[in-house]
Motif scaffolding. Structure first.
Motif, PDB file in Angstrom:
ATOM      1  N   ASN A   1       8.735  48.087  38.820  1.00  0.00           N
ATOM      2  CA  ASN A   1       8.799  48.226  40.286  1.00  0.00           C
ATOM      3  C   ASN A   1       7.457  47.851  40.916  1.00  0.00           C
ATOM      4  O   ASN A   1       7.402  47.137  41.920  1.00  0.00           O
TER       5      ASN A   1
ATOM      6  N   TRP B   1       2.126  67.460  29.095  1.00  0.00           N
ATOM      7  CA  TRP B   1       1.961  66.255  28.275  1.00  0.00           C
ATOM      8  C   TRP B   1       0.530  65.756  28.337  1.00  0.00           C
ATOM      9  O   TRP B   1       0.269  64.584  28.615  1.00  0.00           O
ATOM     10  N   THR B   2      -0.393  66.651  28.125  1.00  0.00           N
ATOM     11  CA  THR B   2      -1.799  66.285  28.207  1.00  0.00           C
ATOM     12  C   THR B   2      -2.287  65.900  26.814  1.00  0.00           C
ATOM     13  O   THR B   2      -2.370  66.735  25.916  1.00  0.00           O
ATOM     14  N   THR B   3      -2.598  64.612  26.666  1.00  0.00           N
ATOM     15  CA  THR B   3      -2.968  64.089  25.356  1.00  0.00           C
ATOM     16  C   THR B   3      -4.230  64.772  24.832  1.00  0.00           C
ATOM     17  O   THR B   3      -5.248  64.804  25.534  1.00  0.00           O
TER      18      THR B   3
ATOM     19  N   VAL C   1       0.230  66.029  22.052  1.00  0.00           N
ATOM     20  CA  VAL C   1       0.241  66.351  23.486  1.00  0.00           C
ATOM     21  C   VAL C   1       0.470  67.840  23.693  1.00  0.00           C
ATOM     22  O   VAL C   1       0.891  68.541  22.763  1.00  0.00           O
TER      23      VAL C   1
ATOM     24  N   ILE D   1       6.680  55.002  27.748  1.00  0.00           N
ATOM     25  CA  ILE D   1       6.759  56.121  28.704  1.00  0.00           C
ATOM     26  C   ILE D   1       5.370  56.446  29.264  1.00  0.00           C
ATOM     27  O   ILE D   1       5.181  56.536  30.478  1.00  0.00           O
ATOM     28  N   TYR D   2       4.376  56.628  28.371  1.00  0.00           N
ATOM     29  CA  TYR D   2       3.095  57.141  28.881  1.00  0.00           C
ATOM     30  C   TYR D   2       2.338  56.086  29.712  1.00  0.00           C
ATOM     31  O   TYR D   2       2.673  54.906  29.673  1.00  0.00           O
TER      32      TYR D   2
ATOM     33  N   GLU E   1       9.757  51.156  33.391  1.00  0.00           N
ATOM     34  CA  GLU E   1      10.655  50.868  34.528  1.00  0.00           C
ATOM     35  C   GLU E   1       9.854  50.950  35.830  1.00  0.00           C
ATOM     36  O   GLU E   1       9.980  50.097  36.714  1.00  0.00           O
ATOM     37  N   VAL E   2       9.018  51.988  35.940  1.00  0.00           N
ATOM     38  CA  VAL E   2       8.227  52.154  37.157  1.00  0.00           C
ATOM     39  C   VAL E   2       7.182  51.027  37.262  1.00  0.00           C
ATOM     40  O   VAL E   2       6.908  50.506  38.351  1.00  0.00           O
TER      41      VAL E   2
ATOM     42  N   LYS F   1       6.624  56.536  22.340  1.00  0.00           N
ATOM     43  CA  LYS F   1       5.949  57.022  23.547  1.00  0.00           C
ATOM     44  C   LYS F   1       5.401  55.885  24.423  1.00  0.00           C
ATOM     45  O   LYS F   1       5.194  56.071  25.621  1.00  0.00           O
TER      46      LYS F   1
ATOM     47  N   GLY G   1       2.641  55.814  32.722  1.00  0.00           N
ATOM     48  CA  GLY G   1       3.610  55.374  33.738  1.00  0.00           C
ATOM     49  C   GLY G   1       4.708  54.590  33.048  1.00  0.00           C
ATOM     50  O   GLY G   1       4.429  53.603  32.357  1.00  0.00           O
ATOM     51  N   SER G   2       5.959  55.025  33.183  1.00  0.00           N
ATOM     52  CA  SER G   2       7.050  54.407  32.402  1.00  0.00           C
ATOM     53  C   SER G   2       7.186  52.911  32.756  1.00  0.00           C
ATOM     54  O   SER G   2       6.834  52.486  33.860  1.00  0.00           O
TER      55      SER G   2
HETATM   56  C1  LIG Z   1       2.821  60.722  24.399  1.00  0.00           C
HETATM   57  C2  LIG Z   1       2.570  60.997  25.854  1.00  0.00           C
HETATM   58  C3  LIG Z   1       1.283  61.312  26.282  1.00  0.00           C
HETATM   59  C4  LIG Z   1       1.038  61.614  27.617  1.00  0.00           C
HETATM   60  N1  LIG Z   1      -0.231  61.970  27.989  1.00  0.00           N
HETATM   61  C5  LIG Z   1      -0.484  62.329  29.267  1.00  0.00           C
HETATM   62  C6  LIG Z   1      -1.771  62.776  29.681  1.00  0.00           C
HETATM   63  O1  LIG Z   1      -2.700  62.843  28.882  1.00  0.00           O
HETATM   64  N2  LIG Z   1      -1.970  63.132  30.962  1.00  0.00           N
HETATM   65  C7  LIG Z   1      -0.947  63.087  31.884  1.00  0.00           C
HETATM   66  O2  LIG Z   1      -1.174  63.399  33.049  1.00  0.00           O
HETATM   67  N3  LIG Z   1       0.293  62.665  31.526  1.00  0.00           N
HETATM   68  C8  LIG Z   1       0.552  62.304  30.241  1.00  0.00           C
HETATM   69  N4  LIG Z   1       1.815  61.899  29.874  1.00  0.00           N
HETATM   70  C9  LIG Z   1       2.887  61.918  30.894  1.00  0.00           C
HETATM   71  C10 LIG Z   1       3.270  60.521  31.347  1.00  0.00           C
HETATM   72  O3  LIG Z   1       2.306  60.013  32.243  1.00  0.00           O
HETATM   73  C11 LIG Z   1       4.682  60.603  31.981  1.00  0.00           C
HETATM   74  O4  LIG Z   1       5.589  61.047  30.987  1.00  0.00           O
HETATM   75  C12 LIG Z   1       5.115  59.244  32.483  1.00  0.00           C
HETATM   76  O5  LIG Z   1       4.323  58.823  33.566  1.00  0.00           O
HETATM   77  C13 LIG Z   1       6.584  59.241  32.947  1.00  0.00           C
HETATM   78  O6  LIG Z   1       6.772  60.233  33.905  1.00  0.00           O
HETATM   79  P1  LIG Z   1       7.861  61.368  33.682  1.00  0.00           P
HETATM   80  O7  LIG Z   1       7.773  61.893  32.268  1.00  0.00           O
HETATM   81  O8  LIG Z   1       7.703  62.318  34.803  1.00  0.00           O
HETATM   82  O9  LIG Z   1       9.246  60.603  33.776  1.00  0.00           O
HETATM   83  P2  LIG Z   1      10.174  60.491  35.049  1.00  0.00           P
HETATM   84  O10 LIG Z   1       9.383  59.940  36.213  1.00  0.00           O
HETATM   85  O11 LIG Z   1      10.900  61.777  35.215  1.00  0.00           O
HETATM   86  O12 LIG Z   1      11.153  59.360  34.566  1.00  0.00           O
HETATM   87  C14 LIG Z   1      12.311  59.625  33.764  1.00  0.00           C
HETATM   88  C15 LIG Z   1      13.056  58.309  33.594  1.00  0.00           C
HETATM   89  O13 LIG Z   1      13.467  57.791  34.872  1.00  0.00           O
HETATM   90  C16 LIG Z   1      12.939  56.481  35.064  1.00  0.00           C
HETATM   91  N5  LIG Z   1      12.505  56.323  36.469  1.00  0.00           N
HETATM   92  C17 LIG Z   1      11.761  57.209  37.203  1.00  0.00           C
HETATM   93  N6  LIG Z   1      11.534  56.704  38.438  1.00  0.00           N
HETATM   94  C18 LIG Z   1      12.108  55.474  38.482  1.00  0.00           C
HETATM   95  C19 LIG Z   1      12.193  54.460  39.490  1.00  0.00           C
HETATM   96  N7  LIG Z   1      11.643  54.606  40.685  1.00  0.00           N
HETATM   97  N8  LIG Z   1      12.854  53.300  39.165  1.00  0.00           N
HETATM   98  C20 LIG Z   1      13.414  53.136  37.931  1.00  0.00           C
HETATM   99  N9  LIG Z   1      13.369  54.081  36.939  1.00  0.00           N
HETATM  100  C21 LIG Z   1      12.728  55.218  37.215  1.00  0.00           C
HETATM  101  C22 LIG Z   1      11.744  56.377  34.131  1.00  0.00           C
HETATM  102  O14 LIG Z   1      11.482  55.059  33.760  1.00  0.00           O
HETATM  103  C23 LIG Z   1      12.208  57.200  32.935  1.00  0.00           C
HETATM  104  O15 LIG Z   1      13.030  56.442  32.089  1.00  0.00           O
HETATM  105  C24 LIG Z   1       2.104  61.584  28.561  1.00  0.00           C
HETATM  106  C25 LIG Z   1       3.401  61.230  28.133  1.00  0.00           C
HETATM  107  C26 LIG Z   1       3.638  60.946  26.806  1.00  0.00           C
HETATM  108  C27 LIG Z   1       5.051  60.576  26.387  1.00  0.00           C
END
Ligand SMILES: Cc1cc2nc3c(=O)[nH]c(=O)nc-3n(C[C@H](O)[C@H](O)[C@H](O)COP(=O)(O)OP(=O)(O)OC[C@H]3O[C@@H](n4cnc5c(N)ncnc54)[C@H](O)[C@@H]3O)c2cc1C
Length: 244
Positions: free
Chosen positions: A236, A1-3, A53, A226-227, A232-233, A223, A229-230
């Motif tokens: 926290n 997911w590297t933008t 991405v 989510i991006y 929900e996190v 997005k 850092g979601s």
């Molecule tokens: C459009 C887009 C562009 C992006 N670009 C980049 C980029 O350029 N570089 C890069 O490094 N990353 C990038 N990302 C990745 C992005 O940083 C991650 O998708 C994001 O941090 C969420 O992590 P994850 O996908 O691993 O979700 P997960 O951590 O697997 O989470 C899945 C679900 O569980 C929930 N969850 C997880 N942990 C907890 C908790 N402790 N408490 C409550 N709920 C929780 C989350 O809220 C989410 O709903 C991109 C993502 C998107 C969608």
């Protein structure tokens, strides 16, 4: 997911360099030349039909030691600082103010501005945008006077991303069917065209061409919660660092 990784010549990575201590330690900050042997990039098509991405794979990639940024195993400390700036940036108040005016224009043109319940939604959005702007200005002012106010970056990210999703949704509701790109050729049997490329070209008959990208933008903006850092996190983090 590297933008936009498909255009990148360099990327920075957080790589595990030690498994001792807490998980947050033992991470280092490396610059990697995207042309290094073993780096491959696979674009991912998103809901709006565009490739914004990428999956980036690293197969036995070798990186010169001089590409280490700062101290080994301290990468997460640097990343946290960068992430708080990224999250403050995601709040994107300027865009929200501009898009609010666009929403009002579309609502007036489509006649829904006269609907009190729709106008209530716009008013609530405007109040939240003004509140977010005040919060961003407070953070900037605190930073300028040397205080670390970036702890609340997660809060700015939550509010800003939710505002972005609300205005894209309201615009689509206001424009109705005109928020879809009209692609005449799509009606032909076996059409395999690239919707995103065609989206900007034609509006729905009778509609404003500029509105033809509202639905793809609405899908793209799913997005934002989510991006960076979601959300929900982020809740926290705010609970732990701001609310205590
Ligand atoms: C459009 C887009 C562009 C992006 N670009 C980049 C980029 O350029 N570089 C890069 O490094 N990353 C990038 N990302 C990745 C992005 O940083 C991650 O998708 C994001 O941090 C969420 O992590 P994850 O996908 O691993 O979700 P997960 O951590 O697997 O989470 C899945 C679900 O569980 C929930 N969850 C997880 N942990 C907890 C908790 N402790 N408490 C409550 N709920 C929780 C989350 O809220 C989410 O709903 C991109 C993502 C998107 C969608």
């Amino acid at each position: 997911w590297t933008t936009l990784g498909q255009y990148g010549e360099w990327m920075f990575n957080l790589v595990r360099t030690s498994s001792e201590g807490k998980p947050q330690t033992g991470i280092s900050f490396l610059l990697i030349d995207m042309k290094s042997p073993g780096v491959s990039v696979r674009p991912i098509k998103l809901l709006d039909g565009d490739c914004e991405v990428n999956d980036v794979f690293f197969d036995n990639v070798e990186v010169p030691a001089e590409n280490l940024i700062g101290e080994e195993n301290k990468g997460w400390t640097y990343a946290k600082h960068l992430l708080s700036h990224e999250r403050t940036n995601i709040a994107d108040v300027n865009r929200a103010k501009r898009e609010l005016e666009r929403l009002k224009r579309i609502a007036r043109a489509e006649g829904v501005y006269d609907d009190l319940r729709f106008r209530d939604q716009i008013a609530l959005l405007e109040v939240d945008i003004v509140a977010l702007e005040m919060l961003v200005l407070r953070v900037l002012s605190a930073e300028k006077s040397g205080r670390n106010a970036l702890d609340i970056a997660g809060l700015l990210k939550i509010k800003g991303s939710e505002i972005q999703q609300r205005y894209t949704e309201l615009m689509m509701l206001a424009a109705g069917p005109y928020s879809l790109p009209y692609i005449h050729e799509a009606m032909d049997a076996g059409w395999q065209g690239d919707q995103a490329a065609a989206a900007g070209l034609q509006g729905f008959p009778g509609g404003d061409v500029a509105n033809a990208t509202l639905a793809p933008t609405y899908f793209n903006y799913r997005k934002t919660t989510i991006y960076g850092g979601s959300n929900e996190v982020q809740r926290n983090i705010v609970a732990q660092t701001v609310l205590g």
